[in-house]
Design a protein around this motif. Structure first.
Motif, PDB file in Angstrom:
ATOM      1  N   GLY A 241      28.678 -32.111 -46.399  1.00 39.31           N
ATOM      2  CA  GLY A 241      28.677 -30.980 -44.766  1.00 39.31           C
ATOM      3  C   GLY A 241      28.109 -31.763 -43.274  1.00 39.31           C
ATOM      4  N   ILE A 242      27.974 -31.555 -43.702  1.00 45.31           N
ATOM      5  CA  ILE A 242      26.537 -33.056 -42.385  1.00 45.31           C
ATOM      6  C   ILE A 242      27.696 -33.599 -42.037  1.00 45.31           C
ATOM      7  N   ILE A 243      27.950 -34.713 -42.300  1.00 44.18           N
ATOM      8  CA  ILE A 243      29.605 -36.135 -42.029  1.00 44.18           C
ATOM      9  C   ILE A 243      30.419 -34.616 -41.113  1.00 44.18           C
ATOM     10  N   ASN A 244      30.753 -33.718 -42.027  1.00 41.61           N
ATOM     11  CA  ASN A 244      32.254 -33.040 -41.547  1.00 41.61           C
ATOM     12  C   ASN A 244      31.588 -32.377 -40.603  1.00 41.61           C
ATOM     13  N   GLY A 245      30.237 -31.926 -39.998  1.00 41.64           N
ATOM     14  CA  GLY A 245      29.668 -30.991 -39.034  1.00 41.64           C
ATOM     15  C   GLY A 245      29.596 -32.369 -37.354  1.00 41.64           C
TER      16      GLY A 245
ATOM     17  N   ARG B 248      31.147 -24.185 -35.446  1.00 39.20           N
ATOM     18  CA  ARG B 248      31.869 -24.594 -37.301  1.00 39.20           C
ATOM     19  C   ARG B 248      31.030 -26.498 -37.245  1.00 39.20           C
ATOM     20  N   GLY B 249      30.522 -27.009 -36.408  1.00 38.65           N
ATOM     21  CA  GLY B 249      30.291 -28.307 -36.590  1.00 38.65           C
ATOM     22  C   GLY B 249      28.877 -28.046 -36.772  1.00 38.65           C
ATOM     23  N   ILE B 250      28.204 -26.995 -36.424  1.00 39.40           N
ATOM     24  CA  ILE B 250      26.505 -26.706 -36.469  1.00 39.40           C
ATOM     25  C   ILE B 250      26.770 -26.230 -37.477  1.00 39.40           C
ATOM     26  N   LEU B 251      27.311 -25.472 -37.501  1.00 42.30           N
ATOM     27  CA  LEU B 251      27.130 -24.028 -39.560  1.00 42.30           C
ATOM     28  C   LEU B 251      27.006 -25.533 -40.358  1.00 42.30           C
ATOM     29  N   SER B 252      27.758 -26.158 -40.374  1.00 40.43           N
ATOM     30  CA  SER B 252      28.586 -26.862 -41.105  1.00 40.43           C
ATOM     31  C   SER B 252      27.176 -28.563 -41.415  1.00 40.43           C
TER      32      SER B 252
ATOM     33  N   VAL C 107      34.055 -20.976 -47.368  1.00 40.53           N
ATOM     34  CA  VAL C 107      35.788 -19.516 -46.754  1.00 40.53           C
ATOM     35  C   VAL C 107      35.004 -19.295 -45.189  1.00 40.53           C
ATOM     36  N   LEU C 108      34.206 -19.374 -44.917  1.00 42.06           N
ATOM     37  CA  LEU C 108      34.176 -19.586 -43.301  1.00 42.06           C
ATOM     38  C   LEU C 108      34.916 -20.770 -42.739  1.00 42.06           C
ATOM     39  N   ALA C 109      34.127 -21.803 -42.838  1.00 42.09           N
ATOM     40  CA  ALA C 109      34.377 -22.751 -42.863  1.00 42.09           C
ATOM     41  C   ALA C 109      35.733 -23.193 -42.295  1.00 42.09           C
ATOM     42  N   ALA C 110      36.723 -22.537 -43.469  1.00 40.77           N
ATOM     43  CA  ALA C 110      38.414 -22.448 -43.744  1.00 40.77           C
ATOM     44  C   ALA C 110      38.900 -21.582 -42.713  1.00 40.77           C
TER      45      ALA C 110
END
Length: 183
Positions: free
Chosen positions: A38-42, A65-69, A100-103
């Motif tokens: 998640g950190i890498i994806n964000g 989405r990045g900050i949330l990730s 779910v939110l990220a999707a």
């Protein structure tokens, strides 16, 4: 006998055995790995993905989405190390909700990327994977989740043993020619 295939069989069987014997440890490891990813994806979303389309709404959604990730990933990695026990279960639900939110946010991003003509196939695969992982995370804390982990572990043990047996039986026989010289 191919050594890499044999090693994969042994590794598969070892992971399966771990899943059979200690499913809780597998869940903890999964939460931590999902947090790191998640950190890498964000970071990737903020650094690269948001630059792909000129639409300001797209950039805003991808930044959110990045900050949330990143925030969810940091929580998944650090909080369970600080507080034990029930927090693992809470983090599973937090990660599931995040996925779910990220999707949903990524679906909006894919729609915007399609409008600009960019290939969205990898992002669509990420949406599907997020939904599948969220479903798994919502079921993991329950007893059915531990049973599911054990079933998958048993399957991995059987698959690993099958790979090892197949490789051992199908090893190639090497025959070296003799060196015959006339004297």
């Amino acid at each position: 006998m191919r050594k890499t295939v044999m090693a994969m069989g042994v590794l598969t069987a070892a992971i399966g055995t771990t899943m059979l014997l200690t499913p809780e440890a597998v869940i903890r490891t999964t939460v931590t790995l999902l947090g790191v990813s998640g950190i890498i994806n964000g970071i990737y979303n903020i650094a690269s993905l948001r630059k792909m389309a000129p639409d300001e709404n797209f950039r805003r959604i991808i930044t959110i989405r990045g900050i949330l990730s990143i925030a969810t990933g940091v929580m998944a990695v650090t909080l369970p190390l600080i507080f034990a026990g029930i927090l693992w279960t809470i983090m599973l639900y937090v990660l599931g909700s995040y996925l779910v939110l990220a999707a949903a946010l990524e679906t909006y991003g894919v729609i915007k990327l399609k409008e600009t003509g960019i290939n969205t196939r990898p992002f669509t695969a990420e949406i599907i994977a997020s939904i599948i992982l969220a479903i798994l995370l919502f079921t993991l804390p329950a007893a059915i989740g531990l049973t599911l982990i054990r079933i998958i572990g048993g399957g991995a043990c059987i698959a690993g043993a099958g790979i090892i047996i197949r490789e051992a039986r199908n090893r190639s026989t090497i025959v070296y020619a003799e060196d015959i010289t006339d004297q």
